[in-house]
Structure formats: structure tokens, C-alpha cells
Design a protein around this motif. Sequence first.
Motif, PDB file in Angstrom:
ATOM      1  N   MET A   1       0.758  -1.132   0.032  1.00 41.80           N
ATOM      2  CA  MET A   1      -0.032   0.095   0.095  1.00 41.80           C
ATOM      3  C   MET A   1       0.767   1.371   0.124  1.00 41.80           C
ATOM      4  SD  MET A   1      -3.230   0.842   0.201  1.00 41.80           S
ATOM      5  CE  MET A   1      -3.870   2.530   0.786  1.00 41.80           C
ATOM      6  N   SER A   2       1.851   1.357   0.651  1.00 39.96           N
ATOM      7  CA  SER A   2       2.685   2.363   0.634  1.00 39.96           C
ATOM      8  C   SER A   2       3.618   2.632  -0.485  1.00 39.96           C
ATOM      9  CB  SER A   2       3.932   2.318   2.064  1.00 39.96           C
ATOM     10  OG  SER A   2       4.693   3.149   1.911  1.00 39.96           O
ATOM     11  N   ASP A   3       3.956   1.594  -1.108  1.00 40.17           N
ATOM     12  CA  ASP A   3       4.480   1.682  -2.462  1.00 40.17           C
ATOM     13  C   ASP A   3       3.625   2.396  -3.398  1.00 40.17           C
ATOM     14  OD1 ASP A   3       6.853   0.577  -1.362  1.00 40.17           O
ATOM     15  OD2 ASP A   3       6.423  -1.532  -2.260  1.00 40.17           O
ATOM     16  N   THR A   4       2.400   1.753  -3.369  1.00 41.92           N
ATOM     17  CA  THR A   4       1.534   2.571  -4.094  1.00 41.92           C
ATOM     18  C   THR A   4       1.223   3.781  -4.184  1.00 41.92           C
ATOM     19  OG1 THR A   4       0.327   0.503  -4.430  1.00 41.92           O
ATOM     20  CG2 THR A   4      -0.762   2.421  -5.289  1.00 41.92           C
ATOM     21  N   PHE A   5       1.246   4.356  -2.868  1.00 41.48           N
ATOM     22  CA  PHE A   5       0.852   5.639  -2.619  1.00 41.48           C
ATOM     23  C   PHE A   5       2.047   6.492  -3.110  1.00 41.48           C
ATOM     24  CE2 PHE A   5       1.429   9.214   0.589  1.00 41.48           C
ATOM     25  CZ  PHE A   5       0.247   9.873  -0.112  1.00 41.48           C
ATOM     26  N   GLN A   6       3.367   5.850  -2.808  1.00 43.45           N
ATOM     27  CA  GLN A   6       4.830   6.589  -3.176  1.00 43.45           C
ATOM     28  C   GLN A   6       4.694   6.878  -4.705  1.00 43.45           C
ATOM     29  OE1 GLN A   6       6.655   7.777  -1.160  1.00 43.45           O
ATOM     30  NE2 GLN A   6       7.875   8.841  -2.529  1.00 43.45           N
ATOM     31  N   GLU A   7       4.320   5.655  -5.289  1.00 48.11           N
ATOM     32  CA  GLU A   7       4.172   5.791  -6.773  1.00 48.11           C
ATOM     33  C   GLU A   7       3.239   6.919  -7.337  1.00 48.11           C
ATOM     34  OE1 GLU A   7       3.581   2.065  -8.579  1.00 48.11           O
ATOM     35  OE2 GLU A   7       5.324   1.104  -7.814  1.00 48.11           O
ATOM     36  N   LEU A   8       1.963   7.047  -6.679  1.00 47.64           N
ATOM     37  CA  LEU A   8       1.211   7.991  -7.208  1.00 47.64           C
ATOM     38  C   LEU A   8       1.735   9.622  -6.721  1.00 47.64           C
ATOM     39  CD1 LEU A   8      -2.280   6.595  -6.035  1.00 47.64           C
ATOM     40  CD2 LEU A   8      -1.128   6.975  -8.224  1.00 47.64           C
ATOM     41  N   ALA A   9       2.387   9.522  -5.578  1.00 47.89           N
ATOM     42  CA  ALA A   9       2.931  11.061  -5.214  1.00 47.89           C
ATOM     43  C   ALA A   9       4.257  11.247  -6.205  1.00 47.89           C
ATOM     44  CB  ALA A   9       3.537  10.820  -3.996  1.00 47.89           C
ATOM     45  N   ASP A  10       4.840  10.325  -6.680  1.00 43.41           N
ATOM     46  CA  ASP A  10       5.961  10.583  -7.566  1.00 43.41           C
ATOM     47  C   ASP A  10       5.493  11.225  -9.028  1.00 43.41           C
ATOM     48  OD1 ASP A  10       7.832  10.179  -5.683  1.00 43.41           O
ATOM     49  OD2 ASP A  10       8.137   8.104  -6.261  1.00 43.41           O
ATOM     50  N   ILE A  11       4.317  11.029  -9.342  1.00 43.04           N
ATOM     51  CA  ILE A  11       3.877  11.370 -10.761  1.00 43.04           C
ATOM     52  C   ILE A  11       3.957  12.735 -10.896  1.00 43.04           C
ATOM     53  CG2 ILE A  11       1.689  11.415 -12.249  1.00 43.04           C
ATOM     54  CD1 ILE A  11       1.285   8.435 -11.436  1.00 43.04           C
ATOM     55  N   PRO A  12       3.211  13.496  -9.907  1.00 40.34           N
ATOM     56  CA  PRO A  12       3.332  15.113 -10.177  1.00 40.34           C
ATOM     57  C   PRO A  12       4.691  15.500  -9.955  1.00 40.34           C
ATOM     58  CG  PRO A  12       1.826  14.534  -8.608  1.00 40.34           C
ATOM     59  CD  PRO A  12       2.421  13.335  -8.825  1.00 40.34           C
ATOM     60  N   LYS A  13       5.704  15.214  -9.045  1.00 42.73           N
ATOM     61  CA  LYS A  13       6.908  15.350  -9.057  1.00 42.73           C
ATOM     62  C   LYS A  13       7.819  15.196 -10.312  1.00 42.73           C
ATOM     63  CE  LYS A  13       7.553  14.538  -3.951  1.00 42.73           C
ATOM     64  NZ  LYS A  13       7.966  13.508  -3.166  1.00 42.73           N
ATOM     65  N   ASP A  14       7.539  13.992 -10.978  1.00 36.69           N
ATOM     66  CA  ASP A  14       8.102  13.701 -12.136  1.00 36.69           C
ATOM     67  C   ASP A  14       7.992  14.792 -13.230  1.00 36.69           C
ATOM     68  OD1 ASP A  14       9.519  11.547 -11.033  1.00 36.69           O
ATOM     69  OD2 ASP A  14       8.473  10.036 -11.665  1.00 36.69           O
TER      70      ASP A  14
END
Length: 68
Positions: A1-14
Motif C-alpha cells: 500500500m505504501s509503495d502504491t501511494f509513493q508511486e502516485l505521489a511521484d507522478i506530479p514530481k516527475d
Amino acid sequence: MSDTFQELADIPKDFVRDGMMFVNRCTKPDKREFLKISQAVGVGFVVMGAIGYFVKLIHIPVNNVLVG
């Protein structure tokens, strides 16, 4: 669950990082390049205007024959 949230949070940063890299690589056109682009756009306007004028010129009599 934490990995999925981290991936979603990285999208705007990228997205922002890629956008900043793109803007930094872009350059303003010099005078010669700007004049070339302006001439190309001007020719395009004239050509499209002429095509539209001739299409309208042909359309009006044809429409009068069909309707009247």
C-alpha cells in the motif's frame, strides 16, 4: 500500500521535473528565425484566405442554382 501511494505521489514530481527540464532547454528564436516563422504564418494565412474566398465564390452561384 505504501509503495502504491509513493508511486502516485511521484507522478506530479516527475511531471514538474520534466516540464522544468523542457523549459530550460528551450531557447528564444533569434531575429532571422522569427522572421522566417512570421513569413510562413503570413503565407499560410494568405493561402487559406484565398482558398476560402474561391470556395465561397463557387458556392454562392451553385447554391442559388440548387435553391432557386
